[in-house]
Motif scaffolding. Structure first.
Motif, PDB file in Angstrom:
ATOM      1  N   VAL A 268       0.850  -1.185   0.000  1.00 30.78           N
ATOM      2  CA  VAL A 268       0.000   0.000   0.000  1.00 30.78           C
ATOM      3  C   VAL A 268       0.888   1.239   0.000  1.00 30.78           C
ATOM      4  CG1 VAL A 268      -1.782   1.312   1.217  1.00 30.78           C
ATOM      5  CG2 VAL A 268      -1.845  -1.192   1.245  1.00 30.78           C
ATOM      6  N   ASP A 269       0.739   2.062  -1.014  1.00 34.95           N
ATOM      7  CA  ASP A 269       1.519   3.301  -1.161  1.00 34.95           C
ATOM      8  C   ASP A 269       0.586   4.478  -0.899  1.00 34.95           C
ATOM      9  OD1 ASP A 269       3.467   5.144  -1.770  1.00 34.95           O
ATOM     10  OD2 ASP A 269       3.337   4.864  -3.938  1.00 34.95           O
ATOM     11  N   LEU A 270       0.949   5.311   0.078  1.00 37.06           N
ATOM     12  CA  LEU A 270       0.139   6.471   0.464  1.00 37.06           C
ATOM     13  C   LEU A 270       0.975   7.735   0.338  1.00 37.06           C
ATOM     14  CD1 LEU A 270      -1.338   5.149   3.818  1.00 37.06           C
ATOM     15  CD2 LEU A 270      -2.762   5.877   1.924  1.00 37.06           C
ATOM     16  N   TRP A 271       0.372   8.799  -0.190  1.00 34.47           N
ATOM     17  CA  TRP A 271       1.059  10.088  -0.159  1.00 34.47           C
ATOM     18  C   TRP A 271       0.049  11.225  -0.256  1.00 34.47           C
ATOM     19  CZ3 TRP A 271       0.624   7.220  -4.558  1.00 34.47           C
ATOM     20  CH2 TRP A 271       0.267   7.869  -5.740  1.00 34.47           C
ATOM     21  N   GLN A 272       0.481  12.393   0.165  1.00 35.34           N
ATOM     22  CA  GLN A 272      -0.352  13.593   0.078  1.00 35.34           C
ATOM     23  C   GLN A 272       0.389  14.662  -0.714  1.00 35.34           C
ATOM     24  OE1 GLN A 272      -2.907  14.550   3.664  1.00 35.34           O
ATOM     25  NE2 GLN A 272      -1.280  13.430   4.691  1.00 35.34           N
ATOM     26  N   THR A 273      -0.389  15.458  -1.430  1.00 40.10           N
ATOM     27  CA  THR A 273       0.178  16.563  -2.204  1.00 40.10           C
ATOM     28  C   THR A 273      -0.669  17.809  -1.967  1.00 40.10           C
ATOM     29  OG1 THR A 273       0.995  15.094  -3.944  1.00 40.10           O
ATOM     30  CG2 THR A 273       0.724  17.411  -4.519  1.00 40.10           C
ATOM     31  N   GLN A 274       0.006  18.937  -1.788  1.00 37.81           N
ATOM     32  CA  GLN A 274      -0.721  20.203  -1.763  1.00 37.81           C
ATOM     33  C   GLN A 274      -0.451  20.933  -3.073  1.00 37.81           C
ATOM     34  OE1 GLN A 274       0.145  24.119   0.472  1.00 37.81           O
ATOM     35  NE2 GLN A 274      -1.499  23.203   1.686  1.00 37.81           N
ATOM     36  N   TYR A 275      -1.510  21.164  -3.825  1.00 35.75           N
ATOM     37  CA  TYR A 275      -1.427  21.932  -5.065  1.00 35.75           C
ATOM     38  C   TYR A 275      -1.709  23.393  -4.733  1.00 35.75           C
ATOM     39  CZ  TYR A 275      -1.774  17.358  -7.258  1.00 35.75           C
ATOM     40  OH  TYR A 275      -1.549  16.054  -7.630  1.00 35.75           O
ATOM     41  N   CYS A 276      -1.004  24.279  -5.380  1.00 39.91           N
ATOM     42  CA  CYS A 276      -1.295  25.707  -5.223  1.00 39.91           C
ATOM     43  C   CYS A 276      -1.889  26.181  -6.547  1.00 39.91           C
ATOM     44  CB  CYS A 276      -0.034  26.491  -4.862  1.00 39.91           C
ATOM     45  SG  CYS A 276      -0.399  28.186  -4.359  1.00 39.91           S
ATOM     46  N   HIS A 277      -3.204  26.125  -6.623  1.00 34.46           N
ATOM     47  CA  HIS A 277      -3.874  26.476  -7.867  1.00 34.46           C
ATOM     48  C   HIS A 277      -3.859  27.994  -8.067  1.00 34.46           C
ATOM     49  CE1 HIS A 277      -5.080  22.396  -8.377  1.00 34.46           C
ATOM     50  NE2 HIS A 277      -5.819  22.376  -7.281  1.00 34.46           N
ATOM     51  N   VAL A 278      -3.599  28.403  -9.277  1.00 35.45           N
ATOM     52  CA  VAL A 278      -3.604  29.818  -9.645  1.00 35.45           C
ATOM     53  C   VAL A 278      -4.898  30.079 -10.408  1.00 35.45           C
ATOM     54  CG1 VAL A 278      -2.402  31.657 -10.864  1.00 35.45           C
ATOM     55  CG2 VAL A 278      -1.084  29.803  -9.790  1.00 35.45           C
ATOM     56  N   LEU A 279      -5.836  30.756  -9.738  1.00 36.92           N
ATOM     57  CA  LEU A 279      -7.175  30.944 -10.290  1.00 36.92           C
ATOM     58  C   LEU A 279      -7.376  32.391 -10.722  1.00 36.92           C
ATOM     59  CD1 LEU A 279      -9.245  28.945  -7.612  1.00 36.92           C
ATOM     60  CD2 LEU A 279      -8.053  28.074  -9.648  1.00 36.92           C
ATOM     61  N   SER A 280      -8.247  32.564 -11.683  1.00 32.64           N
ATOM     62  CA  SER A 280      -8.545  33.919 -12.163  1.00 32.64           C
ATOM     63  C   SER A 280     -10.054  34.142 -12.158  1.00 32.64           C
ATOM     64  CB  SER A 280      -7.991  34.115 -13.579  1.00 32.64           C
ATOM     65  OG  SER A 280      -8.563  33.172 -14.477  1.00 32.64           O
TER      66      SER A 280
ATOM     67  N   THR B  74     -17.850  36.784   0.758  1.00 34.46           N
ATOM     68  CA  THR B  74     -17.135  37.854   1.459  1.00 34.46           C
ATOM     69  C   THR B  74     -15.972  37.303   2.267  1.00 34.46           C
ATOM     70  OG1 THR B  74     -19.121  39.239   1.596  1.00 34.46           O
ATOM     71  CG2 THR B  74     -17.357  39.710   3.162  1.00 34.46           C
ATOM     72  N   ARG B  75     -16.228  36.220   3.014  1.00 37.93           N
ATOM     73  CA  ARG B  75     -15.176  35.645   3.844  1.00 37.93           C
ATOM     74  C   ARG B  75     -14.073  34.998   2.992  1.00 37.93           C
ATOM     75  NH1 ARG B  75     -13.029  35.957   7.240  1.00 37.93           N
ATOM     76  NH2 ARG B  75     -13.244  34.313   8.808  1.00 37.93           N
ATOM     77  N   LEU B  76     -14.458  34.374   1.894  1.00 36.27           N
ATOM     78  CA  LEU B  76     -13.454  33.774   1.023  1.00 36.27           C
ATOM     79  C   LEU B  76     -12.509  34.826   0.453  1.00 36.27           C
ATOM     80  CD1 LEU B  76     -15.475  31.112  -1.032  1.00 36.27           C
ATOM     81  CD2 LEU B  76     -13.740  30.665   0.712  1.00 36.27           C
ATOM     82  N   LYS B  77     -13.056  35.987   0.081  1.00 39.36           N
ATOM     83  CA  LYS B  77     -12.206  37.053  -0.457  1.00 39.36           C
ATOM     84  C   LYS B  77     -11.222  37.568   0.591  1.00 39.36           C
ATOM     85  CE  LYS B  77     -15.264  38.814  -4.070  1.00 39.36           C
ATOM     86  NZ  LYS B  77     -16.143  39.927  -4.510  1.00 39.36           N
ATOM     87  N   GLN B  78     -11.634  37.518   1.874  1.00 47.90           N
ATOM     88  CA  GLN B  78     -10.741  37.957   2.937  1.00 47.90           C
ATOM     89  C   GLN B  78      -9.613  36.955   3.165  1.00 47.90           C
ATOM     90  OE1 GLN B  78     -13.544  38.354   6.126  1.00 47.90           O
ATOM     91  NE2 GLN B  78     -14.264  40.378   5.487  1.00 47.90           N
ATOM     92  N   VAL B  79      -9.942  35.671   3.077  1.00 43.78           N
ATOM     93  CA  VAL B  79      -8.962  34.620   3.348  1.00 43.78           C
ATOM     94  C   VAL B  79      -8.114  34.312   2.120  1.00 43.78           C
ATOM     95  CG1 VAL B  79      -8.676  32.214   4.070  1.00 43.78           C
ATOM     96  CG2 VAL B  79     -10.416  33.641   5.153  1.00 43.78           C
ATOM     97  N   TYR B  80      -8.734  34.391   0.929  1.00 50.25           N
ATOM     98  CA  TYR B  80      -8.028  34.150  -0.332  1.00 50.25           C
ATOM     99  C   TYR B  80      -8.124  35.415  -1.197  1.00 50.25           C
ATOM    100  CZ  TYR B  80      -8.748  29.265   1.109  1.00 50.25           C
ATOM    101  OH  TYR B  80      -8.784  28.080   1.803  1.00 50.25           O
ATOM    102  N   PRO B  81      -7.424  36.483  -0.793  1.00 48.69           N
ATOM    103  CA  PRO B  81      -7.564  37.740  -1.524  1.00 48.69           C
ATOM    104  C   PRO B  81      -6.908  37.675  -2.898  1.00 48.69           C
ATOM    105  CG  PRO B  81      -5.818  37.920   0.100  1.00 48.69           C
ATOM    106  CD  PRO B  81      -6.466  36.577   0.327  1.00 48.69           C
TER     107      PRO B  81
ATOM    108  N   ARG C 171      -4.549  38.797  -5.857  1.00 49.38           N
ATOM    109  CA  ARG C 171      -3.283  39.509  -5.938  1.00 49.38           C
ATOM    110  C   ARG C 171      -3.461  40.786  -6.767  1.00 49.38           C
ATOM    111  NH1 ARG C 171       1.559  36.736  -6.355  1.00 49.38           N
ATOM    112  NH2 ARG C 171       1.709  37.503  -8.496  1.00 49.38           N
ATOM    113  N   PRO C 172      -2.483  41.694  -6.745  1.00 55.21           N
ATOM    114  CA  PRO C 172      -2.585  42.902  -7.574  1.00 55.21           C
ATOM    115  C   PRO C 172      -2.782  42.600  -9.059  1.00 55.21           C
ATOM    116  CG  PRO C 172      -0.819  43.149  -5.971  1.00 55.21           C
ATOM    117  CD  PRO C 172      -1.290  41.737  -5.858  1.00 55.21           C
ATOM    118  N   ASP C 173      -2.284  41.439  -9.510  1.00 53.47           N
ATOM    119  CA  ASP C 173      -2.464  41.087 -10.923  1.00 53.47           C
ATOM    120  C   ASP C 173      -3.807  40.420 -11.201  1.00 53.47           C
ATOM    121  OD1 ASP C 173      -2.103  38.625  -9.745  1.00 53.47           O
ATOM    122  OD2 ASP C 173      -0.216  38.168 -10.771  1.00 53.47           O
TER     123      ASP C 173
END
Length: 265
Positions: A189-201, A237-244, A246-248
Motif C-alpha cells: 500500500v503506497d500512500l502520499w499527500q500533495t498540496q497543489y497551489c492552484h492559480v485561479l482567475s 465575502t469571507r473567502l475574499k478575505q482569506v483568499y484575496p 493579488r494585484p495582478d
C-alpha cells in the motif's frame, strides 16, 4: 451519494486543475511497456469522462486492448462522457452498490469516493472485486480543514442543522486508516499527500471552485432561495478575505489531496 444534480459545465471550469491530480495518479501506475497489461479497467465516479480518456490513452497501447468502463451516478455527467470517447463503456450506477461482472485488473477512482460513506467497509468490499496482482488507485480531496471548507460552517451558522447534514455527505478517513483497512487485503500500500497551489482567475474563483463540488449538497439542503442567497453572500465575502486576489488579479488557492495505490494480494 448526493442526489443533487451535477453540472458538467460548472465542474469543468477548472478542468486543467482538476485533471492534474488524476495525471499524477496515473503517472504513478505501471504501464504496458513495464509489463502491466490490465484486461479490465474500471473508473469509479468517472464524471464527464475526461480522466477515463486519460486512462484509455495510458493503457490502450503496446498491443494492450483493455475493456474500460466508466461508472457514475450522474446522468448529466455520463451524457457528457458519452459524447467524448467511444472507446469506453459508460454505465449509470451508484458506486456504493456497484459490482463488476468479472474481476478487475485496475480499479481507479479520482475525486469520487469522498461522496461514498463508510470507507472502512467500502475499501475491503472493493478489494474483493480486484484480481490478485491487480491495482487499486484512489485520489480524494483532503482539504476539509482548510478555510475554504471551514467557512462553509460559518456562513451557514443560521442553518446549522441543514449544513451539518449536508457536510456529513462528504467524508474521508485519515491516511493511516486507509493503510490499516487495505493492508489485510493487499501486499503493498503506497500512500502520499500533495498540496497543489492552484492559480485561479476571475471573480470569486474559490467560491466557483467549491460551488461545483462541496457546496452542492449544502445549497440543496438550505430551506429556500433567500437562505441560499444570504449564505452565498457571506461565504463569498469571507473567502475574499482569506483568499484575496493579488494585484495582478490572480488568486492562489492551496488544495490538499490524498493518494493511495494498493496492489491486491
Amino acid at each position: 451519494m448526493s442526489n443533487t444534480h451535477w453540472d458538467p459545465v460548472k465542474y469543468g471550469l477548472f478542468g486543467d486543475e482538476r485533471r492534474r491530480p488524476a495525471l499524477d495518479l496515473i503517472a504513478r501506475l505501471p504501464k504496458p511497456a513495464q509489463g502491466f497489461k490490465p484486461a479490465q479497467i474500471v473508473d469509479l465516479g468517472c464524471g464527464p469522462g475526461s480522466v477515463t480518456s486519460l486512462l484509455a490513452d495510458a493503457y490502450m497501447c503496446d498491443g494492450n486492448k483493455p475493456v474500460i468502463t466508466g461508472i457514475d451516478h450522474s446522468s448529466e455527467m455520463l451524457e457528457k462522457a458519452r459524447q467524448q470517447d467511444d472507446r469506453i463503456t459508460w454505465q449509470h450506477q451508484d458506486i456504493a452498490a456497484w459490482e463488476p461482472d468479472e474481476p478487475v485488473d485496475l480499479l481507479f477512482s479520482n475525486a469520487a469516493l469522498q461522496w461514498v460513506p463508510g470507507h472502512a467497509n467500502l475499501l475491503p468490499r472493493l478489494c474483493r472485486f480486484v484480481r490478485p496482482g491487480g491495482l487499486i488507485a484512489i485520489q480524494v480531496p483532503n482539504n476539509f480543514l482548510a478555510p475554504s471548507h471551514q467557512l462553509i460552517n460559518e456562513a451557514g451558522e443560521k442553518w446549522e442543522k441543514e449544513v451539518a447534514e449536508a457536510q456529513d455527505q462528504i467524508k474521508i478517513m485519515r491516511p493511516g486508516d486507509y493503510f490499516d483497512v487495505l493492508i489485510p487485503h493487499c501486499r503493498h500500500v503506497d500512500l502520499w499527500q500533495t498540496q497543489y497551489c492552484h492559480v485561479l482567475s476571475g471573480e470569486d474563483p474559490v467560491f466557483n471552485w467549491v460551488f461545483s463540488t462541496a457546496l452542492r449538497p449544502v445549497l440543496a439542503n438550505l430551506p429556500d432561495d433567500t437562505a441560499r442567497a444570504a449564505f452565498c453572500d457571506h461565504y463569498k465575502t469571507r473567502l475574499k478575505q482569506v483568499y484575496p486576489p493579488r494585484p495582478d488579479g490572480l488568486t492562489l488557492f492551496p488544495f490538499n489531496r490524498l493518494f493511495v495505490v494498493a496492489s491486491k494480494a
